[in-house]
Design a protein around this motif. Sequence first.
Motif: not given
Length: 432
Positions: A15-19, A37-43, A47-48
Amino acid sequence: MNQDWRGVVIRRLLLLIAGCLLVGLISGEYAWSLVVGLGAYLGWTLAQLLRLHNWLKHHQTDQPPPDGYGLWGEVFDSIYHLQRRDQRVRGRLQAVIDRVQESTAALRDAVVMLDSDGNLEWWNRAAETLLGLKTPQDSGQPVTNLVRHPRFKDYFELPAHPEPLELISPVNDRMHLQFHITQYGNGEHLMLVRDITRMHQLEQMRKDFIANVSHELRTPLTVISGYLETLLDNVDDVNPRWLRALQQMQQQGGRMQNLLNDLLLLAKLEATDYPSDNQPVSVDLLLLSIKGDAQALSNDRHRITLEADNSVRLKGSEAELRSAFSNLVFNAVKYTPDNGEIRVRWWADEHGAHLSVQDSGIGIDAKHLPRLTERFYRVDSSRASNTGGTGLGLAIVKHVLLRHRARLDISSVMGKGSTFTCHFAPAQVVRR
C-alpha cells in the motif's frame, strides 16, 4: 512474528509503494516519491527501535514497555506478556526461597552455605549463636578464618566427609558442636552444625562411671587374687576337694583383671584427643618385637611372616601403637587353626602408611563386620570364652587409630581368613 502479521506487513508495504507511485503519477516524480515514502517508513521504524532500546536500558523492574500500534504494538504487547509471566515465576520462586529461609531460620541446628572456595554465602540465625557469625560483615569470609581449629581445617580440606567432626564451639568453651559438610552443585558446600553438648555430657558421665567403677573394683580384686595365689602356693595345706575350685577362681579372677585393665586403658584413650608423647616411632622394630611375642603365643603352630619398610616411621605414641598392633596380631594367632599362615605387612604410598594383618583363619560373617569394634561385641561367645578375650581388643584398636588420625578396614571370607588394615594419613608419616 506469526504468519498473519507477516501478511499484514507485506500488504502495508505494498500500500505504501502504491501510494508513493500515485503521488509520483500526480507530481511526475516517481523516484522521489518512492524515496520519500520509504524513507519516512524507515524513519518511523528506527524511532520505534530507539523507543525499545531506551526502555530496555532504563526501565524499572515492573515498568511496562511503551505503547505502540501496528507491528510494533504487537512486539511491545509480546514483551509485556513475557514480562508479566517472568514476574509471576519470580514471585513463586521468591515465595519458595522465603519459605526455605524461614524454615531453616527456625532450626536449632546451624545451616551454612559455602561456595567452592569455602567462603560464606548464607547462614541461618542458629549459626550466629553456635559459631558466632555476624551479618553482614562475615559474608564472603573463608570459613576457616572464623572456625579457627586445626582439626576443622584438615576436615574441611578432605575430598569427602563421610563422618562428622566434633569440636568445641568457637564462642563457648562449654558447648560441643558436631560439624557435617556435604558437597553439592559445582563444588559448593553445605555445612550443618549441631549442638551435642547434652550428648557429650552423657557420654562423659558414662566414661567417668566406667573409669571410677574399674578403679574401685581393682582394689578388692587385687586382694582376692592375692589370697587365692597364697592358698594355691600352699596347696598341700588345702583340702583337695577345694583345689579345682581355687584354680577356677584364680583363672576367672585373671580374666576379670584383664577386663579391668582394658576398661582403664579405654578410659585413658578417651580422655584426650591426641597422644601427648607424639614422637616418630620405628614401626618396623615395633612389629619385629610383636612378631616375637606372637611366635611365643603361637608356640610354633603357625607360620608368621613380617614385611616392613624400615624407611617409614609413624608419629604417635609407641605404647598405644604397640597395644593396637599387638591386639590385631594376637587375634590372628588366637583365631587361626594350627598350621595356618599369618602375614604382617607395613608399607607407605601416596595415600599414607598402611599396616595389614592377614590370616588364614576361620573368617567372619559379613553381617558381623560393621559391629566388630563395638565394646563387648561377640561374634561367637563360646569362641571368645575359649580364647580368654575380653571383647574390648578391637575397641581399643579403634580408639588408638582415631587418636592417630587413622581408620580400620576389615575384610573377611568365611573359611578363608580375614584381613585387618590400618590406614594412616600422610601427615602422620615420617620418612627416614
